[in-house]
Design a protein around this motif. Sequence first.
Motif, PDB file in Angstrom:
ATOM      1  N   ASP A 113       9.633  11.514  67.235  1.00 24.63           N
ATOM      2  CA  ASP A 113       9.185  12.915  67.188  1.00 24.63           C
ATOM      3  C   ASP A 113       7.669  13.028  67.064  1.00 24.63           C
ATOM      4  O   ASP A 113       7.149  13.898  66.354  1.00 24.63           O
ATOM      5  CB  ASP A 113       9.852  13.648  66.020  1.00 24.63           C
ATOM      6  N   GLY A 114       6.954  12.131  67.761  1.00 20.64           N
ATOM      7  CA  GLY A 114       5.500  12.202  67.782  1.00 20.64           C
ATOM      8  C   GLY A 114       4.812  11.717  66.530  1.00 20.64           C
ATOM      9  O   GLY A 114       3.614  11.926  66.358  1.00 20.64           O
ATOM     10  N   LYS A 115       5.547  11.051  65.655  1.00 17.30           N
ATOM     11  CA  LYS A 115       4.965  10.529  64.419  1.00 17.30           C
ATOM     12  C   LYS A 115       5.212   9.028  64.324  1.00 17.30           C
ATOM     13  O   LYS A 115       6.160   8.500  64.911  1.00 17.30           O
ATOM     14  CB  LYS A 115       5.588  11.229  63.201  1.00 17.30           C
ATOM     15  N   ILE A 116       4.343   8.344  63.561  1.00 21.21           N
ATOM     16  CA  ILE A 116       4.529   6.912  63.329  1.00 21.21           C
ATOM     17  C   ILE A 116       5.574   6.730  62.240  1.00 21.21           C
ATOM     18  O   ILE A 116       5.372   7.125  61.087  1.00 21.21           O
ATOM     19  CB  ILE A 116       3.200   6.236  62.932  1.00 21.21           C
ATOM     20  N   LEU A 117       6.694   6.136  62.634  1.00 19.70           N
ATOM     21  CA  LEU A 117       7.789   5.917  61.686  1.00 19.70           C
ATOM     22  C   LEU A 117       7.654   4.576  60.991  1.00 19.70           C
ATOM     23  O   LEU A 117       7.856   4.457  59.771  1.00 19.70           O
ATOM     24  CB  LEU A 117       9.127   5.993  62.430  1.00 19.70           C
ATOM     25  N   GLU A 118       7.290   3.542  61.789  1.00 16.92           N
ATOM     26  CA  GLU A 118       7.115   2.190  61.246  1.00 16.92           C
ATOM     27  C   GLU A 118       5.973   1.505  61.968  1.00 16.92           C
ATOM     28  O   GLU A 118       5.626   1.873  63.095  1.00 16.92           O
ATOM     29  CB  GLU A 118       8.389   1.345  61.432  1.00 16.92           C
ATOM     30  N   ARG A 119       5.430   0.457  61.305  1.00 12.79           N
ATOM     31  CA  ARG A 119       4.361  -0.297  61.940  1.00 12.79           C
ATOM     32  C   ARG A 119       4.326  -1.704  61.368  1.00 12.79           C
ATOM     33  O   ARG A 119       4.516  -1.913  60.170  1.00 12.79           O
ATOM     34  CB  ARG A 119       3.014   0.385  61.700  1.00 12.79           C
ATOM     35  N   GLY A 120       4.118  -2.708  62.231  1.00 15.92           N
ATOM     36  CA  GLY A 120       4.041  -4.100  61.782  1.00 15.92           C
ATOM     37  C   GLY A 120       4.270  -5.047  62.942  1.00 15.92           C
ATOM     38  O   GLY A 120       4.380  -4.626  64.092  1.00 15.92           O
TER      39      GLY A 120
END
Length: 580
Positions: A552-559
């Motif tokens: 939905d246009g947002k950063i949910l996870e990162r790595g």
Amino acid sequence: MTDKSSIFSMLKFMFSKIKNEKKMLIISFTFLLGISFFEFKIPQITQQMIDVSIPAKSFYQIGMNVLSILAFALCLSFLTYYSNIVMSRVSQHMIANLRDELYEHVLKQDFAYFENSKTGDLMTRLTGDVKALQDLISAQSLKLISNLFTFVFIYIFMLMQDVKLTLLITITFPLLYFLNTFFSKHIKQAFKKVRASTSEINNHLQTSLTSILLIKTFVNEEKEAEDFHQLNIKTRDNFLEAMKYQTVFSPTIELVNYMGMAIVLLYSGYGIIHGKQTVGELVAYLSYLKMLQNPIRSFTQMVSRFQQAVVSYQRILDIYEAEPLVVDCENPIVLSDLKENISFDKVSFHYPTYEKNILNELDFTLEKGKMLALVGVSGSGKTTITKLITRLYDVSSGEIRIDNENIQHFSLGSLRQNIGMVTQEIELVDGTILDNILYGSKEKTEEDIRQALKAAKLADFIDSLPKGLHTEIGERGIKLSGGQKQRVAIARIFLKNAPILILDEATAALDNESEKYIQESLNQLLNDRTSLVIAHRLSTIQKADDIIVLEDGKILERGTHKELLASSGRYKELYEAQFN
């Protein structure tokens, strides 16, 4: 905009396009004066022959009269010929320049313009509508101007000869004016509908002919033929409506013209009976009447063409009035290379026609030489990010920076020259393999091309073709397989040698064997480049330095791949859905 202001605006616009042809226009104007003079003199010679030479029974005078008429007719033919040549040159120069201007203006529009425009309609405006304007600057238009000059000369002369007869003839002119006004309004509206329906046909043809594989595989020929038939019927009916007014218009004008002839015959016939006029004067007046009516006849023939031109001018004006939203700033910086990173700082975006945000306050950084992968379901905003980096659109809020400089401060040309893109839908031009590989690249040597072919795993395929690099690939590369298209696109990016690389699901449409083959080329392409990769198949991004999961246009996870699997979040769900 009223009809009158539209017509005035159109004429002003057209004259602005031929202002560089002043010399030719002066020559043409001089020819027109000559044509008007000779057309005016010939009836006077005829009158002299009937009233003087024939009653005097002087064959010599008759012969001189005939020779004079032939000499004047010859001069008239030469002037008409050369004036047509001059006008054709002016017309062709204007139209060539207009097409160039329009095409360049269209190419300067931003990506949103093309997403909201129909290709068939644009093609109609750039061809058919331009042709409608060209028809106004033609030999027939020139004849109308010549007739107008003749009209003025003869009307003044007839007033000097016989005021009463001239005023009687003039009675028909207001009637002609009102008829012209009435029919012009309806013809213009009718041809406006014709232009609109013609654009619909062109758009349907463009869409269907470029989607022929879809039509064939879904056995949809009958439906497409029926849709085209309905559009064709609509265009036919619109054209018949326009012709209905046009076909009534011309005979009505002719009827009024015959009324003028009847007035001359009655008046002059009465004058001849009572010795006030001669037969030669009657013949001359009939000739002059015809010359007075010729401009009106010419104008009636030009009315439908003129109304079509007004409609076309308004459609062309729509293109001129379109202004791109994504443009260079004042005194833009030239981007020569990527030195540090690309960063998103609270970037949000929504499309101009859609208020809901596609991206919401994104914050991330892609360091030079690293690979960042974007993962997420369709509609999560992955491809939108690539459009913002290349400035196909500008952000709604926040900033995208390259080396701590807002990308809007760089010139569009230098920014995009430093970015190479390989997408799922490969854009190829109708031409040879070499044309497509060299597209957008300048001054490349044979060695550069050979290295690009080798790196893209395309060399063996090229060697197997009888014409090699000069093999025609057809419209949109229809003669190539999906994998071959991808390799041509990859070779093109190798030649471009941009420091920033964007891969947008570049292998999503390929089978496993083709994907493996293409992936080897992509891996080589990724070496020593800063890359942003969008991937549906997560197996292709496991070596990424950083992975962002969007929702939905947002950063949910990162790595990294390992970190995201260990966190047992959304990335792991997507991964297990593919591999389990």
